[in-house]
Write a protein that holds these residues in place. Structure first.
Motif, mmCIF file in Angstrom:
data_model
loop_
_atom_site.group_PDB
_atom_site.id
_atom_site.type_symbol
_atom_site.label_atom_id
_atom_site.label_comp_id
_atom_site.label_asym_id
_atom_site.label_seq_id
_atom_site.Cartn_x
_atom_site.Cartn_y
_atom_site.Cartn_z
ATOM 1 N N GLY A 160 -6.529 7.177 30.600
ATOM 2 C CA GLY A 160 -6.794 8.642 29.416
ATOM 3 C C GLY A 160 -5.065 8.559 29.365
ATOM 4 N N GLY A 161 -4.745 8.367 29.460
ATOM 5 C CA GLY A 161 -3.276 8.129 29.482
ATOM 6 C C GLY A 161 -2.918 7.727 28.269
ATOM 7 N N ASP A 162 -3.655 7.615 26.968
ATOM 8 C CA ASP A 162 -3.396 7.010 25.575
ATOM 9 C C ASP A 162 -3.975 7.962 24.249
ATOM 10 N N LYS A 163 -4.649 9.289 25.147
ATOM 11 C CA LYS A 163 -5.601 9.996 24.605
ATOM 12 C C LYS A 163 -5.315 11.490 24.853
ATOM 13 N N ILE A 164 -3.822 11.690 25.121
ATOM 14 C CA ILE A 164 -3.748 13.554 24.920
ATOM 15 C C ILE A 164 -3.428 13.927 24.398
ATOM 16 N N PRO A 165 -4.115 15.192 23.789
ATOM 17 C CA PRO A 165 -4.111 15.855 22.497
ATOM 18 C C PRO A 165 -2.743 16.625 22.414
ATOM 19 N N TYR A 166 -1.947 16.351 22.009
ATOM 20 C CA TYR A 166 -0.504 16.876 21.508
ATOM 21 C C TYR A 166 -0.791 17.659 20.737
ATOM 22 N N VAL A 167 0.327 18.638 19.489
ATOM 23 C CA VAL A 167 0.929 19.396 18.499
ATOM 24 C C VAL A 167 2.487 18.766 18.599
ATOM 25 N N ALA A 248 8.969 16.152 18.542
ATOM 26 C CA ALA A 248 8.525 15.547 19.575
ATOM 27 C C ALA A 248 7.665 16.002 19.815
ATOM 28 N N PRO A 249 6.661 15.033 20.499
ATOM 29 C CA PRO A 249 5.144 15.776 20.679
ATOM 30 C C PRO A 249 4.782 16.281 21.835
ATOM 31 N N ILE A 250 3.747 17.504 22.436
ATOM 32 C CA ILE A 250 4.039 18.657 22.582
ATOM 33 C C ILE A 250 2.811 18.423 23.663
ATOM 34 N N PRO A 251 2.468 17.808 24.737
ATOM 35 C CA PRO A 251 0.919 17.772 24.684
ATOM 36 C C PRO A 251 -0.301 19.292 25.111
ATOM 37 N N LEU A 252 -0.567 19.369 25.300
ATOM 38 C CA LEU A 252 -1.169 21.088 25.113
ATOM 39 C C LEU A 252 -2.715 20.988 26.502
ATOM 40 N N HIS A 253 -2.656 19.877 26.852
ATOM 41 C CA HIS A 253 -4.062 20.019 27.694
ATOM 42 C C HIS A 253 -3.553 19.236 28.728
#
Length: 393
Positions: A160-167, A248-253
């Motif tokens: 799952g390390g390649d599927k983190i949702p982010y803004v 930069a991307p910021i993960p939210l989950h």
């Protein structure tokens, strides 16, 4: 040299993990890419300052008020009672944390992570040295991946390390103007306006002599630079000198799993631990680094790889409920300008103001006022259902 733990990523999470492990007498390496500064409003709560022994010298501003601004331009000022929110500049704050880890025994390495290799001799981190350009191969018992939202360690090692949702977050650090009727060096402005961000928010966060102005969004079609330019104009900051720009991307989950069941555990953004709704990351990153270090310590002491699961278990035990509540708020109120207008209207309520900032300052839901919670729940339903007007007269 062989290490007990090799930490990939030198932000607040990785630096905290390395520092904790070094203080415990472990042989630790901290690999960081020099020169990278993450876009960040820079807010840190009193609990972080206390828990992680942050000196006053690192605070570039003391915020006493938070201003929420709606799509129609209506502003709600929320005083921060019995304290303040500290502001840091990531350029200097992150280096302070790395330097502190080094002073306590961590070996600092500057370069880029390439891959993890395993053979009969054990686990090795392969990385490219920045100074020489050569590949290095470092033996280690465990690896902590603290290399950000698009973590290469997570992608390669953890399901799952390649599927983190982010803004995507973008901000500009500018010279701060003198205090005036639109800019207050002791106030953070949070802008809930679809013209700035269609699904998150924009911000104006004072940093003493400078200021962070930016926004975040999950929408790939959004023009972050244009939105930030509009925000600067809206805030009377278009003429201020731009010192630097960062995105930069910021993960939210949070990820469902933080370890590979063998020799890798994730921390910070790599594990997805940025708070929904607020986007707050520094505190949770440092907690993530601390629990990763705790899990690594346990695994080294016991020889059991399953002890690496302790990192996620410890983190979620304390923060899962807060993350769930914040996720619900984001899903409910960030979907349209009408909802954002209602959210700012709700912020007029004194119970909402007090409980929100007590929870933020102490990093836990406040349970001491059950009646206030009931009142807030009712008001929340009335706003979401449209039974009350979003416009206050």
């Amino acid at each position: 040299m062989a290490y007990d733990v090799f930490v990939v990523g030198g932000g607040p999470s990785g630096a905290t993990a390395a520092d904790d492990l070094a203080r415990a007498g472990r042989r630790v390496a901290l690999l960081d890419r020099a020169g990278r500064i993450k876009p960040c409003g820079g807010a840190i709560p009193p609990r972080l300052i206390a828990d992680f022994d942050i000196p006053e010298a690192q605070l570039v501003a003391h915020i006493r008020t938070a201003r929420m601004i709606s799509p129609t331009g209506r502003a709600v000022d929320i005083p921060i009672e019995n304290g303040f929110v500290g502001m840091v500049d990531r350029e200097h704050f992150d280096e302070f944390l790395r330097d502190r880890a080094a002073r306590n025994g961590t070996e600092r390495l500057t370069g880029t992570f390439l891959r993890i290799e395993r053979d009969a001799e054990g686990t090795h981190v392969v990385w490219r040295d920045k100074a020489s350009g050569e590949e290095r191969r470092s033996a280690t018992k465990l690896v902590i991946g603290a290399d950000g939202a698009r973590s290469n360690v997570a992608k390669a090692e953890v399901p799952g390390g390649d599927k983190i949702p982010y803004v995507i977050a973008y901000h500009e650090i500018i010279t701060a103007p003198p205090a005036n009727d639109r800019y207050d060096p002791d106030r953070c402005d949070v802008i809930y306006d679809g013209r700035i961000s269609p699904d998150f928010y924009g911000w104006v966060f004072p940093h003493g002599k400078s200021c962070s102005v930016g926004m975040g969004t999950e929408k790939p079609e959004a023009n972050l630079k244009s939105a930030t330019a509009a925000l600067r104009k809206m805030s009377g900051l278009e003429e201020c000198e731009t010192l630097r720009k960062e995105g930069a991307p910021i993960p939210l989950h949070p990820m469902d799993r933080w370890d590979n069941g063998r020799d890798v555990v994730l921390a910070g953004d790599a594990a997805g631990v940025v708070a929904p709704s607020s986007g707050e990351g520094i505190y949770y990153a440092m907690v993530g680094g601390r629990v990763a270090a705790t899990a690594a310590q346990a695994a080294l002491a016991s020889g059991r790889a399953k002890d690496l699961k302790l990192a996620r278990k410890l983190f979620m035990k304390e923060h899962k409920t807060v993350f769930r509540v914040l996720r619900s708020m984001q899903d409910a109120y960030y979907r349209s300008d009408d909802r954002r207008e209602r959210f700012v209207s709700l912020c007029h309520d004194i119970d909402v103001q007090r409980l929100t900032f007590e929870a933020y300052m102490n990093k836990k839901l406040v349970r001491a006022r059950p009646l206030a919670h009931i009142k807030i729940g009712v008001k929340n339903l009335l706003h979401l259902s449209g039974l009350v007007s979003a416009v206050r007269t």
